[in-house]
Design an enzyme around this catalytic site. Sequence first.
Site, PDB file in Angstrom:
ATOM      1  N   SER A  12      13.972 -25.501  39.786  1.00  0.00           N
ATOM      2  CA  SER A  12      13.312 -26.142  40.868  1.00  0.00           C
ATOM      3  C   SER A  12      11.848 -25.491  41.178  1.00  0.00           C
ATOM      4  O   SER A  12      12.041 -23.917  41.488  1.00  0.00           O
ATOM      5  CB  SER A  12      14.258 -25.852  42.425  1.00  0.00           C
ATOM      6  OG  SER A  12      13.454 -25.916  43.374  1.00  0.00           O
TER       7      SER A  12
HETATM    8  N1  LIG Z   1       9.253 -29.149  51.030  1.00  0.00           N
HETATM    9  C1  LIG Z   1      10.461 -28.393  50.660  1.00  0.00           C
HETATM   10  C2  LIG Z   1      11.149 -29.174  49.220  1.00  0.00           C
HETATM   11  C3  LIG Z   1      12.669 -28.796  49.021  1.00  0.00           C
HETATM   12  C4  LIG Z   1      13.091 -29.581  48.027  1.00  0.00           C
HETATM   13  O1  LIG Z   1      12.749 -30.744  48.023  1.00  0.00           O
HETATM   14  N2  LIG Z   1      13.652 -28.968  46.943  1.00  0.00           N
HETATM   15  C5  LIG Z   1      14.427 -30.178  46.141  1.00  0.00           C
HETATM   16  C6  LIG Z   1      14.674 -29.477  44.878  1.00  0.00           C
HETATM   17  S1  LIG Z   1      13.308 -29.038  44.011  1.00  0.00           S
HETATM   18  C7  LIG Z   1      16.050 -30.249  46.697  1.00  0.00           C
HETATM   19  O2  LIG Z   1      16.529 -29.581  47.299  1.00  0.00           O
HETATM   20  N3  LIG Z   1      16.533 -31.551  46.683  1.00  0.00           N
HETATM   21  C8  LIG Z   1      17.865 -31.846  46.918  1.00  0.00           C
HETATM   22  C9  LIG Z   1      17.842 -32.746  48.229  1.00  0.00           C
HETATM   23  O3  LIG Z   1      16.793 -33.091  48.651  1.00  0.00           O
HETATM   24  O4  LIG Z   1      18.964 -33.143  48.276  1.00  0.00           O
HETATM   25  C10 LIG Z   1      10.384 -26.822  50.123  1.00  0.00           C
HETATM   26  O5  LIG Z   1       9.248 -26.497  49.524  1.00  0.00           O
HETATM   27  O6  LIG Z   1      11.204 -26.062  50.085  1.00  0.00           O
END
Ligand SMILES: N[C@@H](CCC(=O)N[C@@H](CS)C(=O)NCC(=O)O)C(=O)O
Length: 219
Positions: A12
Site C-alpha cells: 500500500s
Molecule cells: N487518502 C488515504 C487513502 C487510503 C486508502 O485508500 N488506502 C487503500 C489501500 S492503498 C485502502 O485502504 N483500501 C481499502 C478500502 O478502501 O476499503 C490515505 O492517504 O491514507
Amino acid sequence: MSKLVLYGMDISPPVHACLLTLRALELEFEYIEVNLVAGEQKTEEFLQKNPQHTIPLLEDDGTFIWDSHAICSYLVDKFGQSDDLYPKDLVKRAHVQQRLYFDASVLFMPLKNICGPFFYEKVTEVPQEKINNIRDGYKHLETFLGDNPYVTGDTLTIADFCCAATVSSLPAFLEIDPEIYPKITAWLARLSELPYYQESNADGAEKYISIFKDALTIV
Ligand SMILES: N[C@@H](CCC(=O)N[C@@H](CS)C(=O)NCC(=O)O)C(=O)O
C-alpha cells in the site's frame, strides 16, 4: 512514551508514506498486517477503529488516526525532535499541505481508481482516461519540482514521503519516462538514498508494480 501501532499492508503506497515518516523519526512501533484482498478492513473490529475501512491506520495509546497525510503530520508534530519534516512556519506549512492534498487527490486517486476495481472486481481493462489522469499528475509534479531537490524546496518534508510513496508505485500503470520527467526521476533517485527508503517504500512499490505487470489492458 506512547505505544504506536501501524495497521497496513506491504504493497500500500500510503502505508509506505507512514513507514518512511516513522523511520525518519526513528520511532518504535508495532506493525499489524491487514489483508485488504481478504476483506480484513471490513471486519467489525477494524470498522470500530476506522469506519472508512482504509489503511494506513495509526493507533496511539487508544487514539485512532487514519489517512496517511494526517498520520505523517501527527507523528512529526508529536514526536519530531525538530519541525524540519513538517514546518511550523505558516507559509512553509501551507506549502507542505498543498502537496499533501495534491498527493491525496491528484496522484493517489487515479491509482486507487485502477487498483480498486482490479483487486475487488477483477477488472483488467483500464480506460485511457484513467491513464491520462496519472499523466496529469506527473506533469504537475514535474513543474512543482522545478530546480528544487524536494517537492516544497530545499528541505525534505513529509510531502516528499507522501508524494514519493504514490509516484513510485504509479509505474504499475504508466512508466515515468526520464526523458519527459527528468525532475521526477532525479527526485526519486535522491530519495532512494535515504537509509530507510528501500525497506519502507521501494520493496513494497516493486511488489505492487510486479502485480500489475502484463495484467491490464488499456482500452
Ligand atoms: N487518502 C488515504 C487513502 C487510503 C486508502 O485508500 N488506502 C487503500 C489501500 S492503498 C485502502 O485502504 N483500501 C481499502 C478500502 O478502501 O476499503 C490515505 O492517504 O491514507
